[in-house]
Design a protein around this motif. Structure first.
Motif, PDB file in Angstrom:
ATOM      1  N   ILE A   1      -8.137   0.286   6.374  1.00  0.00           N
ATOM      2  CA  ILE A   1      -8.352  -1.165   6.318  1.00  0.00           C
ATOM      3  C   ILE A   1      -7.911  -1.814   7.627  1.00  0.00           C
ATOM      4  O   ILE A   1      -8.606  -2.667   8.176  1.00  0.00           O
ATOM      5  N   SER A   2      -6.771  -1.398   8.135  1.00  0.00           N
ATOM      6  CA  SER A   2      -6.247  -1.962   9.382  1.00  0.00           C
ATOM      7  C   SER A   2      -7.180  -1.711  10.556  1.00  0.00           C
ATOM      8  O   SER A   2      -7.338  -2.564  11.434  1.00  0.00           O
TER       9      SER A   2
ATOM     10  N   PHE B   1       0.824  -1.209   0.000  1.00  0.00           N
ATOM     11  CA  PHE B   1       0.000   0.000   0.000  1.00  0.00           C
ATOM     12  C   PHE B   1       0.861   1.265   0.000  1.00  0.00           C
ATOM     13  O   PHE B   1       0.560   2.228  -0.702  1.00  0.00           O
ATOM     14  N   GLU B   2       1.937   1.260   0.783  1.00  0.00           N
ATOM     15  CA  GLU B   2       2.837   2.419   0.811  1.00  0.00           C
ATOM     16  C   GLU B   2       3.478   2.654  -0.554  1.00  0.00           C
ATOM     17  O   GLU B   2       3.640   3.797  -0.982  1.00  0.00           O
ATOM     18  N   SER B   3       3.830   1.586  -1.222  1.00  0.00           N
ATOM     19  CA  SER B   3       4.452   1.695  -2.545  1.00  0.00           C
ATOM     20  C   SER B   3       3.515   2.330  -3.563  1.00  0.00           C
ATOM     21  O   SER B   3       3.967   2.893  -4.559  1.00  0.00           O
ATOM     22  N   CYS B   4       2.225   2.225  -3.312  1.00  0.00           N
ATOM     23  CA  CYS B   4       1.210   2.805  -4.210  1.00  0.00           C
ATOM     24  C   CYS B   4       0.714   4.155  -3.693  1.00  0.00           C
ATOM     25  O   CYS B   4      -0.279   4.684  -4.208  1.00  0.00           O
TER      26      CYS B   4
ATOM     27  N   GLU C   1      -1.172   4.908   1.844  1.00  0.00           N
ATOM     28  CA  GLU C   1      -1.001   4.669   3.273  1.00  0.00           C
ATOM     29  C   GLU C   1      -2.294   4.875   4.053  1.00  0.00           C
ATOM     30  O   GLU C   1      -2.597   4.120   4.981  1.00  0.00           O
ATOM     31  N   ARG C   2      -3.050   5.907   3.695  1.00  0.00           N
ATOM     32  CA  ARG C   2      -4.295   6.197   4.409  1.00  0.00           C
ATOM     33  C   ARG C   2      -5.306   5.068   4.215  1.00  0.00           C
ATOM     34  O   ARG C   2      -6.035   4.710   5.136  1.00  0.00           O
ATOM     35  N   LEU C   3      -5.351   4.501   3.017  1.00  0.00           N
ATOM     36  CA  LEU C   3      -6.248   3.381   2.756  1.00  0.00           C
ATOM     37  C   LEU C   3      -5.846   2.182   3.612  1.00  0.00           C
ATOM     38  O   LEU C   3      -6.700   1.516   4.209  1.00  0.00           O
TER      39      LEU C   3
END
Length: 105
Positions: free
Chosen positions: A30-31, A18-21, A24-26
């Motif tokens: 999700i978490s 997710f960070e690579s894309c 991070e907020r998404l």
């Protein structure tokens, strides 16, 4: 308690994706809403349920990213997510007392 270490590594893997894309907020969202789902993931790891397949899917996703093949990556992700429902049903059969009812997760 190797299953907790595997869970944390799996979380880290997903976070890196997710960070690579720049999502991070998404990932954070999700978490926050995945508590029940995470319990199921830990149960899968604790019982070594389909672990080899999950690891293989992660390898395939990394390969798709390295090879810059988004369609391959999309296919891996789709299979990875579809497997969740199949695995959940199998877990419910194997551990019926862990679930309130047939719709629970």
């Amino acid at each position: 308690k190797h299953y907790l270490r595997l869970f944390n590594l799996d979380e880290e893997f997903h976070c890196i994706i997710f960070e690579s894309c720049n999502k991070e907020r998404l990932w954070s969202l999700i978490s926050q809403i995945s508590i029940d789902f995470n319990r199921t993931r830990v149960l899968k790891l604790l019982s070594n349920f389909n672990l080899e397949n999950v690891i293989l899917q992660h390898h395939k996703l990394v390969k798709a990213i390295i090879d810059k093949k988004p369609m391959d990556g999309e296919e891996v992700i789709e299979n990875h997510l579809n497997k969740v429902d199949i695995d959940l049903n199998k877990l419910k059969l194997s551990y019926p007392l862990f679930f309130k009812n047939s719709d629970a997760i």
